[in-house]
Design a protein around this motif. Structure first.
Motif, short mmCIF file in Angstrom:
data_model
loop_
_atom_site.label_atom_id
_atom_site.label_comp_id
_atom_site.label_asym_id
_atom_site.label_seq_id
_atom_site.Cartn_x
_atom_site.Cartn_y
_atom_site.Cartn_z
N SER A 374 -50.85 61.82 30.24
CA SER A 374 -51.11 61.82 28.80
C SER A 374 -51.44 60.42 28.28
O SER A 374 -52.09 60.28 27.25
CB SER A 374 -49.90 62.36 28.04
N ASP A 375 -51.01 59.37 28.98
CA ASP A 375 -51.32 58.02 28.54
C ASP A 375 -51.11 57.04 29.69
O ASP A 375 -50.27 57.27 30.58
CB ASP A 375 -50.44 57.61 27.36
N VAL A 376 -51.89 55.97 29.68
CA VAL A 376 -51.67 54.81 30.54
C VAL A 376 -51.65 53.61 29.61
O VAL A 376 -52.67 53.27 29.00
CB VAL A 376 -52.77 54.65 31.60
N ILE A 377 -50.48 53.01 29.46
CA ILE A 377 -50.30 51.91 28.52
C ILE A 377 -50.11 50.62 29.31
O ILE A 377 -49.32 50.56 30.24
CB ILE A 377 -49.06 52.15 27.63
N HIS A 378 -50.85 49.60 28.91
CA HIS A 378 -50.75 48.30 29.58
C HIS A 378 -50.58 47.21 28.54
O HIS A 378 -51.31 47.18 27.54
CB HIS A 378 -51.99 48.02 30.43
N GLN A 379 -49.64 46.32 28.77
CA GLN A 379 -49.37 45.22 27.85
C GLN A 379 -49.22 43.94 28.66
O GLN A 379 -48.63 43.94 29.74
CB GLN A 379 -48.09 45.50 27.06
N ALA A 380 -49.75 42.83 28.12
CA ALA A 380 -49.73 41.57 28.88
C ALA A 380 -49.50 40.39 27.95
O ALA A 380 -49.79 40.44 26.75
CB ALA A 380 -51.04 41.40 29.65
N PHE A 381 -49.00 39.32 28.55
CA PHE A 381 -48.69 38.08 27.83
C PHE A 381 -49.00 36.90 28.73
O PHE A 381 -48.75 36.95 29.94
CB PHE A 381 -47.20 38.05 27.44
N VAL A 382 -49.57 35.82 28.15
CA VAL A 382 -49.76 34.59 28.91
C VAL A 382 -49.65 33.41 27.96
O VAL A 382 -50.12 33.45 26.83
CB VAL A 382 -51.12 34.57 29.66
N ASP A 383 -48.99 32.35 28.45
CA ASP A 383 -48.87 31.10 27.71
C ASP A 383 -49.24 29.97 28.65
O ASP A 383 -48.64 29.83 29.73
CB ASP A 383 -47.44 30.92 27.17
N VAL A 384 -50.23 29.18 28.26
CA VAL A 384 -50.71 28.07 29.07
C VAL A 384 -50.50 26.78 28.29
O VAL A 384 -50.98 26.64 27.16
CB VAL A 384 -52.19 28.24 29.44
N ASN A 385 -49.76 25.83 28.89
CA ASN A 385 -49.49 24.57 28.21
C ASN A 385 -49.52 23.41 29.20
O ASN A 385 -49.96 23.58 30.35
CB ASN A 385 -48.13 24.64 27.49
N GLU A 386 -49.06 22.23 28.75
CA GLU A 386 -49.14 21.04 29.58
C GLU A 386 -48.32 21.15 30.86
O GLU A 386 -48.68 20.56 31.89
CB GLU A 386 -48.66 19.81 28.80
N GLU A 387 -47.23 21.88 30.83
CA GLU A 387 -46.36 21.98 32.00
C GLU A 387 -46.84 22.99 33.02
O GLU A 387 -46.68 22.79 34.22
CB GLU A 387 -44.95 22.34 31.55
N GLY A 388 -47.39 24.10 32.54
CA GLY A 388 -47.82 25.14 33.47
C GLY A 388 -48.17 26.42 32.76
O GLY A 388 -48.74 26.41 31.66
N THR A 389 -47.78 27.55 33.36
CA THR A 389 -48.20 28.86 32.87
C THR A 389 -47.05 29.85 32.98
O THR A 389 -46.32 29.86 33.97
CB THR A 389 -49.39 29.40 33.69
N GLU A 390 -46.91 30.68 31.96
CA GLU A 390 -46.01 31.82 32.01
C GLU A 390 -46.83 33.07 31.72
O GLU A 390 -47.59 33.10 30.74
CB GLU A 390 -44.88 31.68 30.99
N ALA A 391 -46.71 34.08 32.56
CA ALA A 391 -47.48 35.31 32.38
C ALA A 391 -46.64 36.52 32.75
O ALA A 391 -45.81 36.46 33.66
CB ALA A 391 -48.75 35.28 33.24
N ALA A 392 -46.83 37.58 32.02
CA ALA A 392 -46.10 38.82 32.28
C ALA A 392 -46.97 40.00 31.90
O ALA A 392 -47.85 39.89 31.04
CB ALA A 392 -44.78 38.86 31.50
N ALA A 393 -46.72 41.13 32.55
CA ALA A 393 -47.46 42.35 32.22
C ALA A 393 -46.65 43.56 32.66
O ALA A 393 -45.79 43.46 33.54
CB ALA A 393 -48.83 42.37 32.90
N ALA A 394 -46.93 44.68 32.03
CA ALA A 394 -46.27 45.93 32.41
C ALA A 394 -47.22 47.09 32.15
O ALA A 394 -48.07 47.03 31.26
CB ALA A 394 -44.97 46.12 31.63
#
Length: 444
Positions: A374-394
């Motif tokens: 009935s549905d395929v839901i995808h959500q993602a996040f990314v933060d890029v700064n001087e130190e590095g990167t944080e990323a997540a998804a589900a």
């Protein structure tokens, strides 16, 4: 449905794609999730499931290549979708393909063929399963230099009889334990339970993955994947050198963004270019684990569309093979992206429409053809700064009953064992010809 920050496009879009292709596509693991459901047939308590021995390392490569091909296909589809014109894009192809690989394990016939064609899954069961098992194991192997982990889970309606073979395959090869929920009686509580698991697995970066109303009493199964990454650059940027600069969004349209700088003699990176674009590889800190990179592709002529049209796994591979280690004067924007997609229409248009209709065949899950996506839901996040990167998804794949099962009409019991009225009627005209009552059938 889409929720995203659309302040920056172009470079940010390609950068976001590169993060996923390089950080996630070459990675690999399993992770235990929620307690085992007591109503599905499982490995007996106290016994460890038989180990799966990976003898063909080519299976890992095959699944990784399949994931990459899907990544570029989905990117192209989203980039050319009018709904996202002028917007940033960010997604985890690995998260989506992982959730759909578990879904595919229960698909049969045309439904399975279509899913396999979209995701390029190896048709050989052993190669596909061992490939994902190996990829997941690599992702979850750990490294002191960065955080990287992924997890899968099944969330089943507690009264619904799923096949032990399907549940066992999900656990054994994908690390997806099964948790029973009361979708019928408490759909909202069930939704909250799933979203809480996602938040936990993504360090609270992915919140409210499944919106209110998506889970209802007809839901029978939800398949979830979560992935999280946080790493520091090998060559970090000096915060004191970050300054606002113009970012060209389109001809005649600019926006001010914080631009990081790395122009010193130690700014040595893998670099390549061709007639159309430049490629830069920025590595993340690592110790004993796999090396992770962000690859950035910048069009030379400010024409992102041209780059997108020619972009493929093969063109990226060719650039990487031609890259050389050299000093580069780097200017790179800080950015944070949050995106959310509902993918049934997109995946259907890519070649798997049947899975979302009443003609779907997921009999490998329950022995019937009563389920559809009935549905395929995808959500993602990314933060890029001087130190590095944080990323997540589900990703969440929501399975429901294909149709409301018909409630059989109760069989009436008619016992004329007490006084009654009776009528003899002309059926053609409706005229009552006789009428009477019976108080004592034995009398006159």
């Amino acid at each position: 449905m889409l929720f995203m920050d659309s302040r920056t496009i172009g470079l940010c879009t390609i950068t976001a794609l590169a993060i996923l292709l390089i950080v996630f596509a070459g990675c690999t693991g399993t992770a235990p999730v929620q307690p085992v459901s007591p109503t599905v047939e499982r490995t007996p308590a106290g016994q460890t499931p038989a180990p799966v021995i990976i003898t063909d390392t080519g299976s890992t490569t095959a699944v990784a290549e399949a994931n990459n091909r899907f990544a570029f296909d989905l990117y192209s589809r989203l980039a050319n979708d009018q709904e996202y014109t002028g917007n940033n894009l960010f997604f985890s192809p690995f998260s989506i393909s992982s959730a759909l690989a578990i879904t595919y394990e229960g698909a049969k016939g045309k439904t399975a063929d279509e899913i396999r064609s979209v995701f390029y899954f190896p048709e050989n069961d052993s190669a596909r399963r061992e490939g994902y098992r190996s990829l997941n194991a690599g992702i979850n192997s750990g490294d002191a230099g960065y955080a990287l982990h992924t997890a899968n889970a099944l969330w089943a309606e507690k009264t619904y009889p799923f096949l032990a073979e399907y549940v066992g395959t999900a656990e054994r090869y994908y690390g997806a334990d099964t948790t029973n929920l009361d979708f019928k009686g408490h759909p909202e509580d069930s939704r909250i339970s799933i979203n809480t698991w996602v938040e936990d697995k993504t360090e609270n970066r992915i919140k409210d993955l499944i919106p209110a109303g998506v889970i209802d009493p007809m839901t029978r199964l939800v398949i979830t994947n979560a992935i999280y990454f946080k790493g520091d650059w090998v060559k970090q940027f000096d915060k004191d050198k970050t300054a606002d600069a113009e970012f060209r969004m389109a001809p005649g349209k600019t926006v001010k963004v914080p631009m990081m700088q790395r122009t010193d003699e130690d700014a040595v990176y893998l670099y390549a270019e061709n007639n159309d674009l430049q490629m830069l590889s920025m590595p993340y800190e690592h110790t004993t684990g796999k090396e992770l990179l962000m690859i950035v592709l910048v069009p030379k002529a400010d024409n992102l569309t041209t780059t997108e049209t020619s972009l493929s796994a093969d063109t990226l591979s060719a650039l990487q093979q031609s890259a050389e280690s050299r000093r580069v004067k780097v200017s790179f924007p800080k950015f944070t992206l949050k995106t959310k997609y509902s993918l049934p229409d997109t995946l259907g248009a890519m070649g798997m429409p049947t899975a979302f209709t009443g003609n779907a065949d997921f009999s490998g899950m329950d022995g019937t053809k009563d389920l559809l996506i009935s549905d395929v839901i995808h959500q993602a996040f990314v933060d890029v700064n001087e130190e590095g990167t944080e990323a997540a998804a589900a990703t969440a794949v929501v399975m429901k009953m294909a149709a409301v099962p018909a409630n059989p009409e109760p069989v009436p019991v008619f016992r004329a064992d007490h006084p009654f009225i009776f009528i003899i009627q002309d059926d053609e005209t409706g005229s009552i010809l006789f009428m009477g009552r019976v108080v004592n059938p034995a009398g006159s």
